[in-house]
Design a protein around this motif. Structure first.
Motif, PDB file in Angstrom:
ATOM      1  N   PRO A  19     -10.779   9.738   5.979  1.00 25.19           N
ATOM      2  CA  PRO A  19     -11.674   9.074   5.036  1.00 25.19           C
ATOM      3  C   PRO A  19     -10.961   8.004   4.223  1.00 25.19           C
ATOM      4  CG  PRO A  19     -11.869  11.466   4.912  1.00 25.19           C
ATOM      5  CD  PRO A  19     -10.655  11.178   5.737  1.00 25.19           C
ATOM      6  N   ALA A  20     -11.735   7.205   3.534  1.00 27.16           N
ATOM      7  CA  ALA A  20     -11.172   6.142   2.701  1.00 27.16           C
ATOM      8  C   ALA A  20     -10.316   6.732   1.584  1.00 27.16           C
ATOM      9  CB  ALA A  20     -12.297   5.302   2.115  1.00 27.16           C
ATOM     10  N   LEU A  71     -11.372  -2.144  -5.676  1.00 24.07           N
ATOM     11  CA  LEU A  71     -10.365  -2.314  -4.639  1.00 24.07           C
ATOM     12  C   LEU A  71     -10.541  -1.292  -3.517  1.00 24.07           C
ATOM     13  CD1 LEU A  71      -7.669  -3.505  -3.551  1.00 24.07           C
ATOM     14  CD2 LEU A  71      -6.505  -1.764  -4.937  1.00 24.07           C
ATOM     15  N   LEU A  72     -10.728  -0.041  -3.882  1.00 24.46           N
ATOM     16  CA  LEU A  72     -10.879   1.012  -2.877  1.00 24.46           C
ATOM     17  C   LEU A  72     -12.127   0.782  -2.024  1.00 24.46           C
ATOM     18  CD1 LEU A  72      -9.857   4.028  -5.120  1.00 24.46           C
ATOM     19  CD2 LEU A  72      -8.590   3.198  -3.138  1.00 24.46           C
ATOM     20  N   GLU A  73     -13.182   0.349  -2.665  1.00 26.28           N
ATOM     21  CA  GLU A  73     -14.419   0.064  -1.911  1.00 26.28           C
ATOM     22  C   GLU A  73     -14.192  -1.099  -0.945  1.00 26.28           C
ATOM     23  OE1 GLU A  73     -19.166  -0.841  -2.692  1.00 26.28           O
ATOM     24  OE2 GLU A  73     -17.755  -0.770  -4.369  1.00 26.28           O
ATOM     25  N   ASP A  74     -13.485  -2.133  -1.416  1.00 29.59           N
ATOM     26  CA  ASP A  74     -13.211  -3.292  -0.576  1.00 29.59           C
ATOM     27  C   ASP A  74     -12.357  -2.919   0.614  1.00 29.59           C
ATOM     28  OD1 ASP A  74     -12.963  -6.283  -0.088  1.00 29.59           O
ATOM     29  OD2 ASP A  74     -10.850  -5.732  -0.362  1.00 29.59           O
ATOM     30  N   ARG A  75     -11.289  -2.126   0.390  1.00 29.73           N
ATOM     31  CA  ARG A  75     -10.407  -1.776   1.506  1.00 29.73           C
ATOM     32  C   ARG A  75     -11.104  -0.819   2.473  1.00 29.73           C
ATOM     33  NH1 ARG A  75      -7.268  -5.957   0.856  1.00 29.73           N
ATOM     34  NH2 ARG A  75      -5.903  -5.151   2.500  1.00 29.73           N
ATOM     35  N   ALA A  76     -12.003   0.021   1.961  1.00 35.90           N
ATOM     36  CA  ALA A  76     -12.723   0.952   2.839  1.00 35.90           C
ATOM     37  C   ALA A  76     -13.631   0.232   3.787  1.00 35.90           C
ATOM     38  CB  ALA A  76     -13.519   1.952   1.994  1.00 35.90           C
ATOM     39  N   GLY A  77     -14.104  -0.964   3.380  1.00 37.75           N
ATOM     40  CA  GLY A  77     -15.023  -1.721   4.226  1.00 37.75           C
ATOM     41  C   GLY A  77     -14.346  -2.535   5.291  1.00 37.75           C
ATOM     42  N   ARG A  78     -13.016  -2.482   5.364  1.00 42.50           N
ATOM     43  CA  ARG A  78     -12.272  -3.328   6.321  1.00 42.50           C
ATOM     44  C   ARG A  78     -11.979  -2.556   7.597  1.00 42.50           C
ATOM     45  NH1 ARG A  78      -8.396  -7.563   3.200  1.00 42.50           N
ATOM     46  NH2 ARG A  78      -9.846  -8.089   1.530  1.00 42.50           N
TER      47      ARG A  78
END
Length: 230
Positions: free
Chosen positions: A22-23, A223-230
């Motif tokens: 998971p993220a 930041l965590l949301e942005d990196r999870a979407g990559r």
């Protein structure tokens, strides 16, 4: 004991494949001292973004002070589904009926803590920059391991400086979550997330934030949301 499950919890969040991890999530560590106004500051921080776990780390405090602080913040954390982790002290974790304990290399071993706390309580251990210590902790049954310090930090004296690649190495060989710790801010955390950190342990960046702790939590959440979407 009433168990606060992480979403998902430390012990069951992975299956065997790296792709399924998971993220990354936020693991918040308390300020070094506790004052009566902290519960309201904590609530505001938890309102600002998701936090998976909160470590009560009060170095130099008496047992009574730790118990008093833990007793006050425990129901707050429960209301936000945040796990309470006690630093260094399995005995205090047991007395507080905390969700976990975090051990340094000088604070006893995983097997001793497990014998005291049972299998429902999460046990994490600091492994610095050592692959050997991480492997050893995994074999002893740790629920998570922590690497660091990745950056300069004023929170504690550090002598170990792992390369972020250790996070990727660990995530390819083990299902056990890894925590990155040490001087982490919203500005420097991305390489650690991308390298394979399952949790970012943060303290000074939040509590010493020039604007307010909640603003820093929001920045981490973005930041965590942005990196999870990559």
């Amino acid at each position: 004991m009433s168990k606060i499950e992480l979403d998902p919890d430390f012990s069951s969040r992975f299956d065997a494949s790296e792709e399924s991890r998971p993220a990354a999530q936020l693991y918040l560590i308390s300020p070094p001292t506790y004052d009566p106004g902290f519960p309201e500051i904590l609530k505001a921080a938890l309102d600002a973004g998701p936090v998976a776990a909160f470590q009560l780390r009060l170095k130099g405090a008496s047992d009574m002070e730790i118990m008093r602080a833990g007793s006050v913040i425990k129901p707050i954390l429960a209301a936000y589904d945040v796990a309470l982790i006690v630093n260094d002290r399995p005995d205090m974790a047991k007395e507080l009926e905390a969700d976990g304990v975090h051990l340094g290399q000088e604070d006893g071993d995983v097997s001793e803590a497990r014998a005291l706390l049972g299998h429902a309580v999460q046990i994490g251990i600091t492994c610095h920059d050592s692959r050997h210590l991480a492997m050893q902790a995994g074999e002893q049954g740790a629920d998570y391991i922590a690497f660091g310090s990745f950056y300069d930090t004023a929170t504690k004296e550090t002598v170990h400086r792992p390369d972020p690649s250790i996070l990727g190495w660990w995530s390819t060989i083990s299902e056990i979550p890894c925590v990155a710790i040490g001087g982490i801010t919203p500005e420097n955390a991305a390489p650690l997330i991308d390298a394979g950190a399952d949790f970012l342990a943060v303290s000074g960046a939040v509590w010493n934030h020039a604007e307010n702790p909640a603003a820093c939590i929001r920045a981490f959440a973005d930041l965590l949301e942005d990196r999870a979407g990559r």
